[in-house]
Every structure is written in C-alpha cells, then in structure tokens.
Write a protein that holds these residues in place. Structure first.
Motif, PDB file in Angstrom:
ATOM      1  N   LYS A 129     -52.865  22.202  58.363  1.00  0.00           N
ATOM      2  CA  LYS A 129     -54.054  21.367  58.158  1.00  0.00           C
ATOM      3  C   LYS A 129     -54.608  21.666  56.777  1.00  0.00           C
ATOM      4  CE  LYS A 129     -58.594  20.135  60.023  1.00  0.00           C
ATOM      5  NZ  LYS A 129     -58.351  18.693  59.854  1.00  0.00           N
ATOM      6  N   LEU A 130     -54.799  20.614  56.002  1.00  0.00           N
ATOM      7  CA  LEU A 130     -55.333  20.778  54.663  1.00  0.00           C
ATOM      8  C   LEU A 130     -56.863  20.807  54.719  1.00  0.00           C
ATOM      9  CD1 LEU A 130     -54.682  20.894  51.614  1.00  0.00           C
ATOM     10  CD2 LEU A 130     -54.872  18.406  51.576  1.00  0.00           C
ATOM     11  N   GLY A 180     -58.834  21.486  51.874  1.00  0.00           N
ATOM     12  CA  GLY A 180     -59.384  20.898  50.653  1.00  0.00           C
ATOM     13  C   GLY A 180     -60.059  21.894  49.743  1.00  0.00           C
ATOM     14  N   TRP A 222     -45.902  15.825  50.204  1.00  0.00           N
ATOM     15  CA  TRP A 222     -46.825  16.023  51.330  1.00  0.00           C
ATOM     16  C   TRP A 222     -48.262  16.087  50.819  1.00  0.00           C
ATOM     17  CZ3 TRP A 222     -50.129  20.225  51.934  1.00  0.00           C
ATOM     18  CH2 TRP A 222     -50.788  20.285  53.153  1.00  0.00           C
ATOM     19  N   ARG A 269     -52.010  13.273  50.934  1.00  0.00           N
ATOM     20  CA  ARG A 269     -53.335  13.633  51.433  1.00  0.00           C
ATOM     21  C   ARG A 269     -54.393  13.627  50.344  1.00  0.00           C
ATOM     22  NH1 ARG A 269     -49.405  14.878  54.210  1.00  0.00           N
ATOM     23  NH2 ARG A 269     -49.455  15.233  56.458  1.00  0.00           N
ATOM     24  N   CYS A 326     -49.284   4.052  51.690  1.00  0.00           N
ATOM     25  CA  CYS A 326     -49.625   4.571  53.025  1.00  0.00           C
ATOM     26  C   CYS A 326     -48.369   4.595  53.883  1.00  0.00           C
ATOM     27  CB  CYS A 326     -50.691   3.690  53.689  1.00  0.00           C
ATOM     28  SG  CYS A 326     -52.362   4.026  53.104  1.00  0.00           S
ATOM     29  N   ARG A 329     -56.135   5.646  52.708  1.00  0.00           N
ATOM     30  CA  ARG A 329     -55.246   6.791  52.921  1.00  0.00           C
ATOM     31  C   ARG A 329     -55.921   7.877  53.759  1.00  0.00           C
ATOM     32  NH1 ARG A 329     -51.051   6.924  48.983  1.00  0.00           N
ATOM     33  NH2 ARG A 329     -50.898   9.194  49.059  1.00  0.00           N
ATOM     34  N   ASP A 330     -57.257   7.750  53.949  1.00  0.00           N
ATOM     35  CA  ASP A 330     -58.023   8.771  54.673  1.00  0.00           C
ATOM     36  C   ASP A 330     -57.718  10.153  54.111  1.00  0.00           C
ATOM     37  OD1 ASP A 330     -59.803   9.812  56.506  1.00  0.00           O
ATOM     38  OD2 ASP A 330     -58.315   9.972  58.100  1.00  0.00           O
ATOM     39  N   PRO A 331     -57.949  10.338  52.798  1.00  0.00           N
ATOM     40  CA  PRO A 331     -57.503  11.574  52.149  1.00  0.00           C
ATOM     41  C   PRO A 331     -58.431  12.750  52.423  1.00  0.00           C
ATOM     42  CG  PRO A 331     -58.642  10.205  50.566  1.00  0.00           C
ATOM     43  CD  PRO A 331     -58.637   9.432  51.855  1.00  0.00           C
ATOM     44  N   THR A 332     -57.872  13.932  52.393  1.00  0.00           N
ATOM     45  CA  THR A 332     -58.681  15.157  52.476  1.00  0.00           C
ATOM     46  C   THR A 332     -59.338  15.434  51.134  1.00  0.00           C
ATOM     47  OG1 THR A 332     -57.138  16.031  54.115  1.00  0.00           O
ATOM     48  CG2 THR A 332     -58.630  17.600  53.075  1.00  0.00           C
ATOM     49  N   SER A 356     -65.108  13.836  59.170  1.00  0.00           N
ATOM     50  CA  SER A 356     -63.976  13.845  58.234  1.00  0.00           C
ATOM     51  C   SER A 356     -64.484  14.066  56.814  1.00  0.00           C
ATOM     52  CB  SER A 356     -63.208  12.530  58.316  1.00  0.00           C
ATOM     53  OG  SER A 356     -64.058  11.440  58.005  1.00  0.00           O
ATOM     54  N   ARG A 368     -64.659  15.179  53.149  1.00  0.00           N
ATOM     55  CA  ARG A 368     -63.614  15.266  52.137  1.00  0.00           C
ATOM     56  C   ARG A 368     -64.106  16.050  50.936  1.00  0.00           C
ATOM     57  NH1 ARG A 368     -63.624  10.071  54.177  1.00  0.00           N
ATOM     58  NH2 ARG A 368     -61.643   9.342  55.051  1.00  0.00           N
TER      59      ARG A 368
END
Length: 589
Positions: A339-340, A342, A417, A421, A444, A498-501, A533, A535
């Motif tokens: 799990k990233l 950030g 990878w 993210r 995506c 992309r729902d990025p971290t 969520s 970020r």
C-alpha cells in the motif's frame, strides 16, 4: 571505421534476425529453389533461340519443331517461376518492413527521456518512415535482383567458356573491369545515401516545427524566413543529388563503352575464328547473345549493389537505434509496496543535465512531504521547481543523493507500478488526437465506465463545456477546437480519474481564467477534505494565490530551498516569498 563489407554482413544478420520465423523461412526457401529453376530455364533460352533460327535456315524441320517446343516450355516455366518468385519476395519484404518499424518504434519508446532531449522528432520519424522503407529494398528489390543476375551471369560465363575459352576470357576481363568500377561506385553511393538521409531528416524537422507553430509564424510574418530555412536543406539535398547523378552518368558511360567493346571484340575475333574454321556462325551468334547476357548481368549486379550500399548507408542509424538497450526502468525488477502511503523524501539531492554538466540545476535538496500533505513549490523561473517533479517521476536520475517513497529508494521501486499511482498535470498539457472520453481515460489500467469519466470531468469543472461540444465526450480533440484552459481541465480530469495516491500539479492553473482557477482550488480543497482517500499533493505555481491554503510552501531560488513554511509564516519572514507576493499584488493593481 567499419568496412563496407562488414556493414553489409551486419545488415544481413540484422535482417535475418528481424524476419526470422516460419513464414519468412518458407518464403526464403521457396525463393532459393525458384531462383535456381528460373535461371536454369532462362539461361537456356539463347541456346534454343539460336538453334531454332539456324535449324530453320538449314531446313531441318524435325529439329526446328523440337527446338520450338523446348523454347515454349522453357519460356512458360520461367514465367510461372518468376511470378512465384516475385510473390515470395513481396511477402518477405512486407514482413521485413513491419518488423523493422515495430522493433525500431519499440526501441525508441523504451529510451530514457534524456535520449529525446538530444534527438529531434523529425529525425526519428524520418528513420521510422523513409529509412526503414529504404532498407526494405534489400529484400524486396536488391537482394532479389542480385541473386537473379549472379546466377544468370555465372551460367552465361560457364557457357561462354564452353563455346570458346579465348573469347570467354576476353569477356571475363571486361566484366572484371566493370565489377571494379562498380565497387568504387557502390562505395560512393553509400556515402551519398547517408548524407541524403541526414539532410532529408533535417528538412522534415524544419517543416514539422513550422507547421506545429504555424500561428506563431503567421503572427510574426516569418513565412519567408521559414521558407529560407527549409530551402537551405533542400539546396544541400540538391547538391548531393547532383553529384550522385554525375556519378551515375560516369557509371553508365563506362558500362556502355565496355559493353560495345565486348561486341566489337566478339565480332572481330569471332569473325577471324569463323574464317579460320575454328567455330561456326551458330556458335558465334550464341556467344554474342551470352556475352551480352553476362555484361548486362554484371551491370544489373553493379546497379543493385550500389542500391544495396545506399540501403547500408540508410540502415546504419536505423540499426544503431534498434540496438539501443532499453532504459533500466523497464528491464530492472523493482519492488511494489502493498500500500502506497505517499511519504516523499528528498535526501541531499543534486542534479545537472548531461548536456550542461557545469550548470547545477538542483543543489543539496532536503525535503520531506508527509502522507496527505499539500506542499506547494514556488520560485522564479529556472529555480528548479519542475526538475524536482521530473526527478520524482523518475524521468531523470539524481546526480547525487536519493529520493525515498515510503522509506524505499525510488530506483528500487517498480517504476511502472509507481507511475500508475501518481496523477500528473503539466504546464502545457498535450492531448492525443482521439475523443475526449479516451483522453480522460488515457493511462488507466482498471476498468473505467463512462460514469467514472463524467465524475472526474465534473470534479475538474470540465463537464459543462464538454457537453456543449458537437459530440459531447465523443468529440475528437483538435487544436483549434479547445482552448488552453479547456485542455488543462481535461488533463486535470485525467489525473483525478486515476485516483492517485500522489497528485502533482505542475502549473496546472497557468492557462485557466479566474473563475476556472477558483474552481480548481475547489478541487484541491476537496482532495484535502476527503479523509477516506487523502492524497499527497505537490503543487507548482507562479500564481501565488493558488497555493495560499497549502500546508507548506517551499520557496526555491537558484536550485536550492531558500524558505519553507505556511503562507502567513513566510509573509512574516519578509523574504523572497513575501517579495514575490508583493510583486504579484502590485501587478494586479
């Protein structure tokens, strides 16, 4: 310098590697068998043609009919086999061009970004286009004709020596002279081919640059200047082509002289042999036909060898690019975290570009960005803001120091990878020539529905103007259709989807009007308030009003961190940030 012969060998090895496979192997085997069959058939044509004529003259009816039947059978066999040979060579050529362009394109895609800093788009597209097509002539034309004429010439020479070895030796000496001149001419063709490829690529680059900046050209009225730039390379191309044409003229003059010399020698010496009773008129006729065949085979081999040398000249750069090793980012097996979080750390990071090693861009940067934190990076142009982002995206590698993601060095992580993210919006977002929905979904890997696309567009305040377009989300993106601000909002929607971290906004509001910028600030506020969520957000901005609500503001100056703190803290310090803020306020007033 690599010798021409070695280059030809390398070219054939590369081609065999490219086109190796069942289809090509089958086509190549069929070609070899058909070539032998065709040449055995064709080499017999002058013999039976002459025999038919002299048997008719001698009133030998049975012999005449037999020779005619043989002649018809040989011509039909040669025609059928020639068609089969051309078909097989066409298939082999198609396979070669496809695999060559595919391999070259794949090789270019996997290079470091620094590679593209030193190459022009026009040059690379020229290699993919005209250069690959030029190399494909090796299979489609040159190799085909060289094999054909070598077999024809060898058969003709053997027949000449059988008919009359003194005359055959004279013809062989003339052909050897022709081959020597042919070799020199081929080497010259190779050199001129390299120059032509380079000048053509430069001309393409000028044209591509001019067309892409046509509005700037039109506004500044520099059409004549751009035409002059383009004509500069056309003049160089014309100069090389003129020398090439002159060399070709000399080659043709040499060929015709030696060709007619062969005819004169054959008639004079052969006539003396006839008078002496050593040979018959039928044998002399056969000799003249086969000597012409040998001369023309030598000429065709020379002509195709010169074309082959052109292909070698064009292929050097192509195969150099194809043989480039991919970037370590694509071949090294990095690790992927479960799990990233950030958490980003710059630890004593320094950087300078390879093209400007004496000019440091970043010097001893130490910065820690906590998970869920919004950090803004500001500073004058050239202070190193965007370079920090480029290093974080691993577009470049730090010269010194390292970058850590959740405590793991960046170069030990799986780059693909990690990039999956990270959401990134650049200062000048580039959209592909595809519909708007596809542009938003670009990159995506998960299954994206249209509802998700519209959700991201609404968050980026792009949904309203998209629905007003002729075909809505199915509208094809065109430079004239969308404004800079609209392109930027589509790019922001792409990053949100992309729902990025980690979300990186590099001057993401530079092309937006005041209302749109206010809406994008709302996006940042929603990112911070969404506790489910949260970020890590890095914002680079010249408009300081955009980043006042950031948790921390990092002020860059000359590649170093000059100040760091919140908006109010930096104003109280009365340093560089306060000075920049006052300048922007004065400019607005």
């Amino acid at each position: 310098m690599i010798s021409d012969n070695l280059l030809v060998i390398i070219l054939f090895v590369e081609i065999i590697t490219l086109v190796s496979g069942e289809i090509f192997s089958f086509c190549f085997l069929i070609n070899c068998l058909v070539h032998v069959l065709v040449q055995l058939s064709e080499i017999s044509i002058p013999h039976y043609l002459t025999a038919t004529i002299f048997s008719a003259q001698s009133h030998e009816i049975a012999v005449f009919h037999r020779n005619v039947r043989h002649l018809i059978m040989i011509c039909v066999t040669a025609g059928i086999c020639s068609g089969l040979r051309g078909c097989c060579f066409g298939i082999a050529n198609m396979i070669l061009v496809k695999r060559m362009r595919e391999t070259l394109y794949s090789s270019l895609l996997l290079q470091e970004i620094s590679f593209f800093d030193g190459e022009t788009v026009g040059d690379l597209t020229s290699r993919l286009g005209s250069d690959c097509q030029q190399v494909s002539r090796v299979i489609g034309n040159d190799l085909n004709l060289i094999m054909r004429n070598v077999l024809q010439g060898t058969g003709a020479l053997i027949y000449l020596l059988i008919l009359s070895w003194p005359l055959g030796v004279c013809t062989l000496v003339i052909c050897s002279s022709l081959a020597a001149i042919m070799t020199v001419y081929g080497m010259y063709q190779k050199k001129t081919a390299k120059l032509i490829q380079e000048y053509a690529a430069s001309a393409n680059e000028v044209a591509q640059e001019t067309f892409s900046l046509m509005r700037t050209v039109r506004v500044y009225g520099t059409e004549k200047q751009e035409l002059k730039r383009y004509n500069h390379w056309l003049d160089k191309l014309a100069e090389v082509s003129l020398r090439q044409s002159a060399a070709y003229g000399v080659w043709n003059l040499t060929f015709n002289t030696l060709y007619h010399a062969t005819q004169i020698i054959a008639v004079l010496v052969g006539g003396m042999y006839i008078l002496a009773g050593h040979i018959t008129a039928e044998k002399l006729t056969k000799f003249i036909l086969y000597s012409e065949w040998l001369i023309y085979s030598t000429w065709w081999v020379g002509d195709n060898v010169s074309s082959l040398m052109q292909s070698v000249g064009a292929s050097e750069k192509v195969f150099q690019l194809m043989d480039l090793l991919p970037s370590d980012q694509f071949i090294s097996e990095g690790m992927a975290l479960q799990k990233l979080q950030g958490h980003i750390e710059f630890v004593n990071v320094s950087f300078q570009y390879l093209s400007r090693e004496m000019v440091p861009v970043l010097q001893h940067i130490n910065l820690s960005v906590h998970p869920g934190e919004v950090v803004a990076i500001v500073g004058l142009s050239g202070s190193g803001k965007s370079t920090m982002v480029n290093l974080l995206l691993r577009l470049y590698e730090p010269t010194n120091g390292q970058i850590l993601i959740d405590g793991v060095p960046l170069n030990e992580l799986d780059t693909m990878w990690l990039r999956g993210r990270i959401g990134y919006v650049g200062q000048e977002p580039k959209l592909f020539r595809m519909d708007i929905s596809s542009n938003i979904k670009y990159g995506c890997t998960r299954n994206i529905k249209q509802e998700d696309v519209e959700w991201a567009a609404k968050l980026a305040y792009a949904h309203d103007f998209i629905t007003l377009l002729p075909n809505g989300y199915n509208t094809l993106v065109d430079d004239d259709l969308l404004s800079g601000g609209q392109k930027q909002r589509i790019a922001i929607a792409r990053a949100i989807l992309r729902d990025p971290t980690i979300l990186i906004l590099d001057e993401a509001t530079s092309a937006l009007d005041a209302e749109s910028e206010h809406n994008v600030k709302g996006v940042l506020r929603s990112v911070r308030s969404d506790l489910s969520s949260r970020r890590t957000v890095i914002v680079i901005a010249h408009r300081l009003s955009t980043i006042q609500a950031a948790d921390r503001i990092v002020v860059m100056d000359g590649g170093q961190i000059a100040e760091m703190g919140s908006h109010n803290e930096l104003l109280h310090k009365n340093g560089l940030y306060a000075r920049l803020t006052r300048r922007q306020t004065d400019a607005v007033v």
